[in-house]
Design an enzyme around this catalytic site. Structure first.
Site, PDB file in Angstrom:
ATOM      1  N   GLY A   4       0.798  -1.216   0.000  1.00  0.00           N
ATOM      2  CA  GLY A   4       0.000   0.000   0.000  1.00  0.00           C
ATOM      3  C   GLY A   4       0.829   1.264   0.000  1.00  0.00           C
ATOM      4  O   GLY A   4       0.552   2.202  -0.743  1.00  0.00           O
ATOM      5  N   LYS A  35       5.513  -9.567  -5.471  1.00  0.00           N
ATOM      6  CA  LYS A  35       5.214  -8.134  -5.534  1.00  0.00           C
ATOM      7  C   LYS A  35       6.368  -7.305  -6.095  1.00  0.00           C
ATOM      8  O   LYS A  35       6.141  -6.329  -6.817  1.00  0.00           O
ATOM      9  CB  LYS A  35       4.830  -7.627  -4.141  1.00  0.00           C
ATOM     10  CG  LYS A  35       3.463  -8.086  -3.673  1.00  0.00           C
ATOM     11  CD  LYS A  35       3.114  -7.480  -2.326  1.00  0.00           C
ATOM     12  CE  LYS A  35       1.732  -7.933  -1.867  1.00  0.00           C
ATOM     13  NZ  LYS A  35       1.370  -7.376  -0.545  1.00  0.00           N
ATOM     14  N   ASP A  93       4.797  -3.254   7.192  1.00  0.00           N
ATOM     15  CA  ASP A  93       3.616  -3.145   8.055  1.00  0.00           C
ATOM     16  C   ASP A  93       3.809  -3.857   9.388  1.00  0.00           C
ATOM     17  O   ASP A  93       2.849  -4.274  10.011  1.00  0.00           O
ATOM     18  CB  ASP A  93       2.378  -3.701   7.343  1.00  0.00           C
ATOM     19  CG  ASP A  93       2.479  -5.196   7.063  1.00  0.00           C
ATOM     20  OD1 ASP A  93       3.553  -5.785   7.308  1.00  0.00           O
ATOM     21  OD2 ASP A  93       1.477  -5.782   6.601  1.00  0.00           O
ATOM     22  N   ASN A  94       5.079  -3.998   9.833  1.00  0.00           N
ATOM     23  CA  ASN A  94       5.303  -4.664  11.115  1.00  0.00           C
ATOM     24  C   ASN A  94       6.520  -4.058  11.800  1.00  0.00           C
ATOM     25  O   ASN A  94       7.429  -3.508  11.166  1.00  0.00           O
ATOM     26  CB  ASN A  94       5.479  -6.172  10.923  1.00  0.00           C
ATOM     27  CG  ASN A  94       6.724  -6.512  10.126  1.00  0.00           C
ATOM     28  OD1 ASN A  94       7.816  -6.638  10.669  1.00  0.00           O
ATOM     29  ND2 ASN A  94       6.577  -6.634   8.798  1.00  0.00           N
ATOM     30  N   CYS A 138      -2.695  -4.297   8.580  1.00  0.00           N
ATOM     31  CA  CYS A 138      -3.858  -3.926   7.768  1.00  0.00           C
ATOM     32  C   CYS A 138      -4.855  -5.070   7.648  1.00  0.00           C
ATOM     33  O   CYS A 138      -6.068  -4.855   7.641  1.00  0.00           O
ATOM     34  CB  CYS A 138      -3.397  -3.495   6.378  1.00  0.00           C
ATOM     35  SG  CYS A 138      -2.504  -1.937   6.355  1.00  0.00           S
ATOM     36  N   CYS A 196      29.822   3.992  20.201  1.00  0.00           N
ATOM     37  CA  CYS A 196      29.741   4.030  18.740  1.00  0.00           C
ATOM     38  C   CYS A 196      30.084   5.448  18.299  1.00  0.00           C
ATOM     39  O   CYS A 196      30.796   6.158  19.003  1.00  0.00           O
ATOM     40  CB  CYS A 196      28.363   3.570  18.240  1.00  0.00           C
ATOM     41  SG  CYS A 196      27.001   4.666  18.700  1.00  0.00           S
TER      42      CYS A 196
END
Length: 366
Positions: A42, A87, A131-132, A189, A323
């Site tokens: 999306g 995709k 989406d995660n 989603c 770092c």
């Protein structure tokens, strides 16, 4: 790499050429730039289409998922004939139809700890279309290590969010979201649903951010989270900073494991002169180590490979981690604390940069 536009490019990008802030020089910058879009769903769909239309010279598309019929309500880069296709490859075919001059890298696999650094290192700007939270933290940590700016986006039903992280030493993802929420509070989603046009709004803003970064124009969402409500059409920028997020993690309870602590370079040097003998851990890349290093460093291991080297880190000594600027070391300190280290774990606040400011000015601020 092109140093001038040909006639067909002048026609294709004519509307850019007449913008004073872009012009031919800016268009050449776009053609010589590269953007990796992680996720061709999306958010990735509009971002990819507009980046290709704008003439970003090299575009990477990374997605291991297959197109399904339920995707087509919002993932406009695909079509009915793409159902069942990977995709990344479906999106690549569509981009080639839109702008055949674009160099494409179609990566039909999942981003993992093993491949993230190698893939991200090849690109100038990263766009997150995932989406995660697992993927977002991996992207964020990898971009922090490689010093790559990345544009975050998320969607939920009628609400969206956009921000730009790690730009010009600005805040990173962990400054805004130190740890992921419980799974039940972070549905994707598929579980929560999303208004089909919302990813178009968010993904287009992400592409806009990436283009502005490449061209060096305008202001960016650095240190700001843009919230979008599609029901009310309200957009609100919420400011945040790294200074508020990188503080001492307090003791949880008696007899319970502690979190990590912050220690400045001045405090570190002063305590070490009193015969304090901490284990000094450098979580930078090997090429950074060659630029400058703190004396008596005990171990050097990159931030992302730290989980594989836990057996090399003692549990009977205090640990100080450093770092370049303190971001990767803070994430590493938190990881050790969460992994069961009960001894004191310190993040060297400000890293090499603050060491240069307060201890030894000969240390380069690379």
């Amino acid at each position: 790499m092109p140093d001038r536009l040909d006639e067909s490019q002048r026609e294709r990008y004519a509307r850019h050429l007449v913008i004073p802030d872009v012009g031919e020089g800016g268009q050449l910058q776009l053609l010589n730039s590269s953007v990796l879009v992680v996720g061709a769903g999306g958010l990735g769909s509009p971002a990819l289409l507009y980046l290709a239309a704008a003439g970003v010279g090299k575009i990477g598309i990374m997605d291991h998922d297959l197109v399904s019929l339920s995707n087509l309500q919002r993932q406009i880069i695909h079509n009915s004939d793409s159902v069942g296709e990977n995709k990344a490859h479906s999106a690549g075919r569509r981009i080639t139809m839109l702008n055949p001059d674009i160099e494409l890298e179609m990566i039909g696999e999942k981003m993992t700890r093993e491949n993230a650094l190698e893939i991200i290192a090849k690109y100038d700007v990263i766009i997150d279309g995932t989406d995660n939270f697992e993927a977002r933290y991996l992207i964020g940590d990898s971009c922090e290590i490689l010093e790559k700016p990345w544009v975050f986006g998320s969607i939920h039903r009628f609400e969206g969010q956009v921000s730009t992280f790690n730009l010009n030493d600005g805040p990173n993802y962990r400054d805004l979201f130190p740890k992921p929420p419980p799974p039940e509070l972070a549905p994707n989603c598929e579980q929560a649903g999303v208004l089909g046009v919302l990813p178009g709004i968010v993904g287009t803003i992400q592409a806009t951010e990436a283009i502005k970064i490449i061209l060096g124009i305008g202001s960016n969402l650095r240190g700001e989270l843009l919230t979008i409500d599609a029901l009310t059409m309200e957009m609100k920028p919420l400011k945040f900073s790294m200074s508020e997020k990188r503080q001492r993690v307090e003791v949880l309870a008696p007899n319970e494991r502690r979190g990590f602590l912050e220690i400045t370079p001045v405090e570190f040097v002063g305590r070490r002169e009193t015969e304090w003998d901490p284990f000094l851990l450098d979580v930078r890349r090997s090429e950074e180590e060659k630029i400058v290093s703190i004396e008596e460093t005990d171990l050097r291991v990159t931030h992302l490979t730290l989980p594989e080297r836990l057996n090399d880190i003692p549990k009977d000594r205090d640990i100080v981690i450093y770092c370049r600027t303190g971001s990767r070391s803070a994430a590493s300190a938190k990881f050790l604390a969460d992994s069961g280290w009960s001894n004191d774990i310190y993040n060297l606040t400000g890293g090499i940069h603050r060491w240069s400011d307060t201890i030894d000015s000969s240390f380069p601020k690379y």
